[in-house]
Scaffold this motif. Structure first.
Motif, PDB file in Angstrom:
ATOM      1  N   GLU A   1       0.834  -1.210   0.000  1.00 38.30           N
ATOM      2  CA  GLU A   1       0.000   0.000   0.000  1.00 38.30           C
ATOM      3  C   GLU A   1       0.871   1.263   0.000  1.00 38.30           C
ATOM      4  N   LEU A   2       1.884   1.279   0.856  1.00 42.71           N
ATOM      5  CA  LEU A   2       2.765   2.448   0.943  1.00 42.71           C
ATOM      6  C   LEU A   2       3.588   2.627  -0.331  1.00 42.71           C
ATOM      7  N   LYS A   3       3.939   1.518  -0.961  1.00 45.12           N
ATOM      8  CA  LYS A   3       4.698   1.588  -2.204  1.00 45.12           C
ATOM      9  C   LYS A   3       3.852   2.238  -3.302  1.00 45.12           C
TER      10      LYS A   3
ATOM     11  N   ILE B   1      -3.323   7.378   7.468  1.00 51.23           N
ATOM     12  CA  ILE B   1      -3.458   6.205   8.347  1.00 51.23           C
ATOM     13  C   ILE B   1      -4.880   5.646   8.312  1.00 51.23           C
ATOM     14  N   ALA B   2      -5.883   6.531   8.294  1.00 47.74           N
ATOM     15  CA  ALA B   2      -7.276   6.070   8.298  1.00 47.74           C
ATOM     16  C   ALA B   2      -7.592   5.238   7.056  1.00 47.74           C
ATOM     17  N   THR B   3      -7.139   5.687   5.901  1.00 41.76           N
ATOM     18  CA  THR B   3      -7.386   4.944   4.660  1.00 41.76           C
ATOM     19  C   THR B   3      -6.623   3.626   4.662  1.00 41.76           C
TER      20      THR B   3
ATOM     21  N   SER C   1      -5.794   1.938   7.262  1.00 40.44           N
ATOM     22  CA  SER C   1      -6.510   1.112   8.233  1.00 40.44           C
ATOM     23  C   SER C   1      -7.714   0.446   7.590  1.00 40.44           C
ATOM     24  N   LYS C   2      -8.481   1.215   6.829  1.00 40.50           N
ATOM     25  CA  LYS C   2      -9.672   0.687   6.152  1.00 40.50           C
ATOM     26  C   LYS C   2      -9.276  -0.349   5.102  1.00 40.50           C
ATOM     27  N   ASN C   3      -8.274  -0.027   4.283  1.00 40.32           N
ATOM     28  CA  ASN C   3      -7.843  -0.946   3.217  1.00 40.32           C
ATOM     29  C   ASN C   3      -7.311  -2.267   3.765  1.00 40.32           C
ATOM     30  N   LEU C   4      -6.634  -2.200   4.911  1.00 40.49           N
ATOM     31  CA  LEU C   4      -6.018  -3.395   5.492  1.00 40.49           C
ATOM     32  C   LEU C   4      -6.936  -4.110   6.490  1.00 40.49           C
ATOM     33  N   GLY C   5      -7.979  -3.429   6.933  1.00 42.44           N
ATOM     34  CA  GLY C   5      -8.900  -4.025   7.891  1.00 42.44           C
ATOM     35  C   GLY C   5      -8.308  -4.175   9.281  1.00 42.44           C
ATOM     36  N   ILE C   6      -7.447  -3.230   9.662  1.00 39.27           N
ATOM     37  CA  ILE C   6      -6.850  -3.244  11.003  1.00 39.27           C
ATOM     38  C   ILE C   6      -6.978  -1.859  11.617  1.00 39.27           C
ATOM     39  N   PRO C   7      -6.906  -1.753  12.951  1.00 42.36           N
ATOM     40  CA  PRO C   7      -7.054  -0.452  13.608  1.00 42.36           C
ATOM     41  C   PRO C   7      -5.962   0.543  13.205  1.00 42.36           C
ATOM     42  N   ARG C   8      -6.326   1.838  13.257  1.00 47.90           N
ATOM     43  CA  ARG C   8      -5.368   2.902  12.914  1.00 47.90           C
ATOM     44  C   ARG C   8      -4.120   2.853  13.786  1.00 47.90           C
ATOM     45  N   THR C   9      -4.300   2.594  15.064  1.00 48.39           N
ATOM     46  CA  THR C   9      -3.132   2.550  15.956  1.00 48.39           C
ATOM     47  C   THR C   9      -2.177   1.429  15.557  1.00 48.39           C
TER      48      THR C   9
END
Length: 150
Positions: free
Chosen positions: A15-17, A24-26, A28-36
């Motif tokens: 995703e970062l690449k 972070i929010a996007t 988090s949503k794309n990966l299905g894990i919490p923002r923290t």
């Protein structure tokens, strides 16, 4: 590296690449894990040296650097410099984007960008070949870049 990367780390890197500016929010949503968790994992990847830096991918044509060439060079051991020293000197040339010490018939692979093939020639003749320790060179101009990653 303290541990092997898991699938979430690998997905995060992908995703970062694609877009290192993604918030972070996007992510988090794309990966299905919490923002923290996303924030923590990015910090961990940076601290472990897996992510070295966040950067951009310029459009070189719009920067008037649309011509790319690859130069193969031979190292001259009698120069009094090591091959690494020669490679570092080549890396200081503004138009040089990559320098690789390679195995085989040639010793160095150099990526050069300039506005035109003529300008590439000037870089090779007036700058690259003037570096002590650089011997014979062969220049190959790229017609089209099909894939290039930052």
């Amino acid at each position: 590296m303290s541990e092997v990367l898991d699938t979430i780390d690998l997905k995060l890197l992908k995703e970062l690449k694609e877009n290192s500016r993604e918030n972070i929010a996007t992510l988090s949503k794309n990966l299905g894990i919490p923002r923290t968790t996303v924030h923590y994992r990015i910090k961990k990847l940076v601290s472990e040296g897996i992510i070295e830096k966040f950067t951009i991918k310029p459009n070189y044509k719009k920067l008037n650097l649309g011509t790319t060439a690859f130069v193969l060079a031979r190292y001259e051991p009698d120069s009094g410099l090591t091959q690494r020293e020669v490679a570092k000197r080549i890396a200081q040339i503004e138009e040089v984007y990559e320098v690789h010490i390679i195995a085989g018939e040639w010793d160095l692979l150099i990526k050069v960008r300039a506005p035109s093939a003529e300008d590439i020639g000037k870089v090779v003749i007036d700058k690259l070949r003037e570096i002590k320790g650089v011997g014979q060179t062969v220049t190959m101009v790229s017609f089209v870049t099909v894939k290039e990653e930052p």
